[in-house]
Design an enzyme around this catalytic site. Structure first.
Site, PDB file in Angstrom:
ATOM      1  N   ASN A   8       0.837  -1.197   0.000  1.00 50.57           N
ATOM      2  CA  ASN A   8       0.000   0.000   0.000  1.00 50.57           C
ATOM      3  C   ASN A   8       0.871   1.245   0.000  1.00 50.57           C
ATOM      4  OD1 ASN A   8      -2.729  -0.835  -0.132  1.00 50.57           O
ATOM      5  ND2 ASN A   8      -2.618  -1.563   1.978  1.00 50.57           N
ATOM      6  N   ASN A  11       4.342   5.442  -2.893  1.00 51.43           N
ATOM      7  CA  ASN A  11       5.584   5.768  -3.603  1.00 51.43           C
ATOM      8  C   ASN A  11       6.116   4.567  -4.376  1.00 51.43           C
ATOM      9  OD1 ASN A  11       5.983   8.541  -2.777  1.00 51.43           O
ATOM     10  ND2 ASN A  11       6.359   7.737  -0.730  1.00 51.43           N
ATOM     11  N   ASP A  68      10.659  -6.702  -1.202  1.00 51.78           N
ATOM     12  CA  ASP A  68      11.219  -6.216   0.048  1.00 51.78           C
ATOM     13  C   ASP A  68      12.557  -5.602  -0.311  1.00 51.78           C
ATOM     14  OD1 ASP A  68      10.822  -5.756   2.814  1.00 51.78           O
ATOM     15  OD2 ASP A  68      12.355  -7.244   3.262  1.00 51.78           O
ATOM     16  N   PHE A 148      12.005   8.689  -1.344  1.00 51.49           N
ATOM     17  CA  PHE A 148      11.518   8.333  -0.014  1.00 51.49           C
ATOM     18  C   PHE A 148      12.549   7.448   0.666  1.00 51.49           C
ATOM     19  CE2 PHE A 148      10.124   5.222  -3.047  1.00 51.49           C
ATOM     20  CZ  PHE A 148      10.186   3.992  -2.399  1.00 51.49           C
ATOM     21  N   TYR A 150      15.582   6.103   2.502  1.00 54.72           N
ATOM     22  CA  TYR A 150      16.963   6.538   2.696  1.00 54.72           C
ATOM     23  C   TYR A 150      17.517   7.309   1.492  1.00 54.72           C
ATOM     24  CZ  TYR A 150      17.084   3.303   6.677  1.00 54.72           C
ATOM     25  OH  TYR A 150      16.843   2.659   7.868  1.00 54.72           O
TER      26      TYR A 150
END
Length: 190
Positions: A8, A11, A68, A148, A150
């Site tokens: 969700n 970005n 991930d 967004f 790091y």
């Protein structure tokens, strides 16, 4: 073709949708009525991608992909790694995460790092993994306001700017997520 992206994160969804062919329409978790937090309890980036994709496929019956991503810092033995999103705590605050990392690296000369993204695709009852890596280093201060996570402190190898200083299109050409997504796209082309 419609494909669920087990996220969700607006970005991430925008970044990946911008790279996929127009023939592939991304559905978010909320689009399929999944509003619960999907467990990310694996101890590897690959493991979390697999957990998320399997959760959606098994509970909701959709072909889907999940990703991930982790930032792995050499001098910190690969940390924050799988804990990147919640490095400074469960509230998952990007600024807090960056501040914690910058503090930990304050006296370090080795600032080598890499972003790693793994995409797990569950389609037609088969599972496929795609990996992308972007090598670089951690700069001393936050620079830029794009992106967004790091992005303001990660400078990709061979570049004089951080991910937060470049456009979404330019970032997609060199980023870990871009590389993994291109591997996913190549899969659909074959």
């Amino acid at each position: 073709m419609q494909l669920v992206f087990a996220s969700n994160n607006k970005n991430k969804i925008l970044e990946i949708q911008s790279m996929l062919p127009e023939s592939i329409k991304i559905l978010s978790l909320s689009d399929i009525g999944c509003h619960e937090d999907i467990p990310e309890t694996a101890n590897t980036i690959e493991g979390n991608a697999i957990l998320k994709a399997n959760y959606v496929t098994q509970k909701y019956g959709y072909d889907c992909f999940a990703d991930d991503t982790g930032l792995e810092v050499e001098v910190l033995n690969g940390q924050p790694g799988v804990f990147s999103a919640r490095y400074a705590g469960e509230q998952r605050n990007d600024n807090d995460n960056m501040d914690k990392l910058l503090t930990e690296l304050d006296d370090k000369t080795n600032r080598n790092a890499q972003f790693k993204t793994v995409i797990c695709l569950n389609i037609n009852n088969k599972q496929h993994l795609f990996t992308g890596i972007a090598k670089g280093n951690i700069v001393k201060n936050k620079i830029g306001n794009q992106g967004f996570g790091y992005d303001p402190i990660f400078q990709p190898e061979g570049y004089q700017y951080t991910f937060a200083q470049i456009s979404l299109e330019e970032k997609a050409n060199i980023s870990h997520r871009g590389k993994a997504t291109r591997a996913l796209i190549d899969f659909f082309k074959n």
